[in-house]
Write a protein that holds these residues in place. Structure first.
Motif, PDB file in Angstrom:
ATOM      1  N   UNK A 414      17.075   6.851  -2.933  1.00 57.47           N
ATOM      2  CA  UNK A 414      16.321   7.739  -2.048  1.00 57.47           C
ATOM      3  C   UNK A 414      16.567   7.355  -0.588  1.00 57.47           C
ATOM      4  N   UNK A 415      16.522   6.069  -0.313  1.00 57.02           N
ATOM      5  CA  UNK A 415      16.739   5.590   1.055  1.00 57.02           C
ATOM      6  C   UNK A 415      18.116   5.981   1.556  1.00 57.02           C
ATOM      7  N   UNK A 418      18.179   9.987   2.067  1.00 56.87           N
ATOM      8  CA  UNK A 418      17.375  10.527   3.172  1.00 56.87           C
ATOM      9  C   UNK A 418      17.698   9.906   4.518  1.00 56.87           C
ATOM     10  N   UNK A 419      18.650   8.965   4.536  1.00 55.27           N
ATOM     11  CA  UNK A 419      19.096   8.431   5.821  1.00 55.27           C
ATOM     12  C   UNK A 419      20.085   9.388   6.484  1.00 55.27           C
ATOM     13  N   UNK A 420      20.435  10.469   5.792  1.00 59.12           N
ATOM     14  CA  UNK A 420      21.304  11.456   6.426  1.00 59.12           C
ATOM     15  C   UNK A 420      20.763  12.856   6.159  1.00 59.12           C
ATOM     16  N   UNK A 421      20.873  13.736   7.149  1.00 64.49           N
ATOM     17  CA  UNK A 421      20.368  15.104   6.960  1.00 64.49           C
ATOM     18  C   UNK A 421      21.048  15.804   5.786  1.00 64.49           C
ATOM     19  N   UNK A 424      19.488  14.582   2.608  1.00 60.62           N
ATOM     20  CA  UNK A 424      18.121  15.113   2.529  1.00 60.62           C
ATOM     21  C   UNK A 424      18.152  16.561   2.024  1.00 60.62           C
ATOM     22  N   UNK A 425      19.027  17.363   2.620  1.00 63.78           N
ATOM     23  CA  UNK A 425      19.089  18.786   2.216  1.00 63.78           C
ATOM     24  C   UNK A 425      19.573  18.917   0.776  1.00 63.78           C
TER      25      UNK A 425
ATOM     26  N   UNK B  44      14.663  13.926   8.939  1.00 63.38           N
ATOM     27  CA  UNK B  44      14.466  13.937   7.486  1.00 63.38           C
ATOM     28  C   UNK B  44      13.046  13.447   7.188  1.00 63.38           C
ATOM     29  N   UNK B  58      14.868   0.558   3.067  1.00 60.38           N
ATOM     30  CA  UNK B  58      14.992   2.017   2.981  1.00 60.38           C
ATOM     31  C   UNK B  58      14.235   2.685   4.125  1.00 60.38           C
ATOM     32  N   UNK B  61      16.257   2.544   7.204  1.00 62.06           N
ATOM     33  CA  UNK B  61      17.390   3.475   7.197  1.00 62.06           C
ATOM     34  C   UNK B  61      16.922   4.866   7.618  1.00 62.06           C
ATOM     35  N   UNK B  62      15.770   5.294   7.095  1.00 65.01           N
ATOM     36  CA  UNK B  62      15.227   6.605   7.482  1.00 65.01           C
ATOM     37  C   UNK B  62      14.755   6.572   8.934  1.00 65.01           C
ATOM     38  N   UNK B  65      17.571   7.066  11.338  1.00 60.46           N
ATOM     39  CA  UNK B  65      17.964   8.479  11.378  1.00 60.46           C
ATOM     40  C   UNK B  65      16.958   9.275  12.201  1.00 60.46           C
TER      41      UNK B  65
END
Lengths: 481, 293
Positions: A414-415, A418-421, A424-425, B44, B58, B61-62, B65
């Motif tokens: 998950x990390x 969701x660290x990139x758009x 995530x999409x 995100x 984690x 990392x978010x 972003x």
């Protein structure tokens, strides 16, 4: 050295199940905690000096910890100068041995106790009973719990979960066992009168009185006890021997420090300006005095405390056991103290249990007994950063790989996504496809993996047909770069 | 006509994925107040869920972003006139404002980056933290810029409406924002009600709510019991500025077969702006049948 705590009575799922299935206990705990929390709020509100004293009390406690070794030495010298004995105990077995030695030397058979978390922590009653001594708790709540063979449900109100009817039944059984007249009904005066009659005999017959201690004043070697029932006075003055078992963290430097601290526990715990009884005990009975024990022993208990000094958790040792954090904790209000599987419950228990007893003692507490609502931080008169400590413990457990592999992998994946758009999409699109199998009447009612924990007791809206960002892009073409 | 002010919208992942109409309502509300909104497309999740679960690798990392996304499309404004970053969630706002600078610095050090690099991450996060404003807090400071009743001078139908307002724990205790949502409701012409034990958690608690579904639901049921009292006294819906709490309370209501309306504060203000604040419209908006979506 790390400490040792009494083991949990049952595994977590069993303790949780029992707690949730006991509506009587839950209603009683919810009511008690709400009353105590409101009592605290109105006590400070109606007593303006309380807040300024609290701030000074925090400083006094932290400063005492910074100089703890010197203060303990000073304390020891002063207790001994008054004719008392002082001993340092590393853990439960040391205390048990020391107390039993005294009992043997004195030919003691009967022990009375006033309420003490330190002796609960080292299971002293069990140790003494195993050696054939008869131990009687004399705080009303502790007496009830002892008769019921249970553990306290609240630091301050050990029998908060018991109804008057349940207490009457326990007392009837005890009356039959000891051949005395039982209480005639479950009215509070009748129940307390029964306990009073029983306990009076215990006080008079006891050979040893054991107490804890709320504070220790280094500059005079004084033990400070705060109680509301007067049983502390009986315990420390009627039996010929008084043994106080007190955590090393309870030492303060001076009476000036004590003066700002003394009211904080009653203000924060029960909403009283001061406890009904405040006893200052400096050594045993002296020549010419009429009251007091022949011998006074102070057992300074470490049990993992010294090891916390100088660590990021040091402030937890400033806890004054007022119970304010329990009273505001939504999880505590829901499951009560016995579910924690530790003698320390509520937010302070979530922190103190692993810190004193080791992370393996009740590894579920940090993640399962805290909703991270931060109410305890606001309630703590000593400003202990309980939520941050709980979060640190969660992190430590993860770093030690104490959680299931599937959970760790879920978070890792998950990390990363969701660290990139784009990731995530992608998960949004995937969820939209996957969720169809789990929907009923437009709601998600089941889900796989971690999210299944959500749908076990709650519905969820599905991932939207058009997310906000998709809507925004449609509305403002070209805005997505 | 006042000049247009720019702001960035921090939608939050929950609003984006599960309740886009709350975000859409916020856009309408803010644009009606002459805000020129930017929605950084790279946003995100702020990482709060992972952070509070203890998964800080984690979360960081978010978080990185998040910083990149909000720096990239809007720039930060000037130190004297920072570009507001309006958050549709009190707890996510608290994550960015309070936790993120330390988290990003610590995680950079964990990754073996130099202390200069780690300090740079901290500063970038601090700059962002300084720009974050929770939605109701923003309304509180800016509703005087334009007359509130944009579309309808006197929404007569809403005068007697009573609305229960639940303020999330992090909004209440970490941000210290408790009055602005109540004032926003009063300006909208409704009477805000707070539940008994209003400061008690709704039961969500992030990872706690997933790990302990039964305790979590028991906590929610205690809240819903107080809600039942408010409903018997005439409350028409439950409003919060935190979608996490709303999903918990609404999700539990739904599981119990109860369709009592739950609305994000932005949705309610949007209805009020349009003079559509009636029980029927609230019902439609809560169940996704009306409005703009």
């Amino acid at each position: 050295m790390p400490g040792v705590l009494p083991p949990a009575t049952a595994p977590w799922p069993e303790r949780r199940r029992r707690a949730l299935a006991d509506p009587t206990m839950r209603a009683a705990v919810a009511k008690t905690t709400r009353n105590l929390a409101q009592g605290k709020a109105s006590a400070y509100a109606s007593y303006p000096p309380g807040e300024a004293m609290r701030v000074r009390a925090v400083t006094a406690r932290r400063s005492a910890l910074a100089h703890i070794d010197a203060l303990l030495e000073e304390l020891t010298g002063n207790v001994e100068a008054h004719g008392g004995y002082v001993v340092r105990a590393a853990g439960p077995a040391d205390v048990g041995r020391y107390v039993l030695d005294i009992a043997r030397r004195r030919g003691a058979e009967r022990v009375v106790k006033s309420k003490s978390m330190a002796t609960e922590e080292i299971a002293l009653n069990e140790q003494l009973e195993a050696a054939g001594l008869r131990v009687r708790e004399t705080d009303l709540g502790e007496y009830i719990i002892q008769l019921a063979r249970e553990r306290p449900s609240h630091i301050l109100a050990p029998a908060a979960h018991k109804t008057r009817g349940q207490i009457e039944a326990l007392f009837e059984r005890e009356a039959a066992r000891t051949g005395v007249t039982p209480p005639t009904c479950d009215a509070t005066p009748e129940l307390t009168a029964f306990a009073r009659r029983q306990l009076r005999e215990e006080f008079l017959a006891a050979d040893v009185g054991i107490t804890g201690g709320n504070f220790l004043v280094a500059e005079t070697g004084t033990l400070v006890l705060i109680t509301n029932e007067g049983n502390g006075r009986m315990t420390t003055s009627l039996p010929p021997v008084h043994i106080a078992v007190v955590g090393i963290d309870k030492v303060v430097a001076t009476w000036a420090d004590l003066a700002v601290l003394l009211q904080q526990a009653p203000l924060s715990g029960t909403g009283q300006l001061i406890s009904t009884y405040t006893s200052f005990i400096t050594g045993p009975r002296r020549p010419g005095e009429l009251d007091g024990p022949e011998e006074f022993h102070l057992v300074l208990l470490d049990n993992g405390r010294h090891e916390l000094l100088g660590t990021e958790y040091e402030d937890v040792l400033t806890c004054i056991r007022c119970g304010a954090c329990l009273n505001v904790c939504p999880v505590f209000r829901t499951i009560g103290g016995q579910a924690y599987g530790s003698i320390y419950s509520g937010p302070i228990g979530v922190v103190l249990t692993p810190l004193l007893g080791g992370l393996d003692h009740a590894p579920e507490l940090p993640k399962s007994a805290c909703a991270m609502c931060h109410a305890c931080r606001d309630a703590c008169p000593m400003e202990i950063e309980l939520p941050r400590y709980i979060l640190k413990l969660r992190r430590t457990e993860i770093e030690k790989s104490m959680e299931p592999l599937t959970v760790r992998l879920t978070f890792e994946l998950w990390g990363r996504l969701w660290a990139s758009p784009a990731g995530y999409r992608w998960t949004a699109r995937l969820a939209r496809l996957g969720q169809r199998a789990f929907m009923r009447k437009g709601r998600l009612t089941k889900a796989p993996g971690l999210v299944g924990g959500w749908t076990a007791t709650r519905d969820s809206p599905p991932v939207a047909k058009e997310t906000f960002h998709e809507w925004w892009r449609r509305r403002k073409p070209g805005s997505l770069t | 006509m006042p000049t247009m002010t720019r702001a960035q919208l921090f939608v939050s992942c929950l609003v984006d994925l599960f309740r886009p109409r709350a975000g859409i309502a916020a856009v309408q509300v803010l644009e009606r107040r002459d805000i020129e909104l930017e929605v950084p497309p790279g946003q995100t999740c702020c990482g709060q869920f992972a952070y509070n679960a203890g998964h800080h690798r984690e979360a960081a990392a978010m978080g990185r972003q998040f910083v990149r996304a909000f720096e990239a499309s809007g720039a930060n404004g000037s130190p004297a006139d920072p570009l507001p970053l309006i958050a549709l969630s009190g707890s996510c706002a608290a994550m960015v404002k309070i936790e993120m600078p330390e988290l990003l610095e610590r995680d950079a050090l964990r990754q073996g980056r130099t202390s200069a690099t780690a300090a740079r991450w901290r500063r970038r996060a601090e700059t962002l933290a300084g720009r974050v404003v929770e939605f109701s807090e923003w309304l509180d400071g800016h509703d005087s810029l334009t007359p509130f009743d944009v579309a309808s001078p006197e929404p007569a139908a809403s005068e007697s409406l009573q609305v229960v307002c639940h303020t999330g724990c992090h909004m209440r205790r970490l941000l210290g924002v408790t009055e602005p949502p109540l004032r926003a409701l009063r300006r909208a012409g409704v009477e805000p009600l707070e539940l008994i034990d209003a400061d008690q958690c709704c039961g969500f608690g992030g990872s706690f709510g997933l790990i302990e579904p039964d305790i979590s639901a028991a906590m929610t049921d205690a809240k819903l019991a107080h809600l039942a009292t408010a409903r018997s006294e005439g409350a028409t819906c439950l409003v919060s500025a935190d979608l996490g709490c709303l999903m918990q309370l609404g999700g539990r209501l739904s599981r119990r077969g109860d369709q009592f309306p739950t609305l994000h504060l932005a949705e309610l203000v949007d209805l009020a702006d349009q003079g559509r604040l009636t029980a029927a419209e609230i019902e439609r908006a809560a169940h996704g049948q009306g409005g703009n979506a």
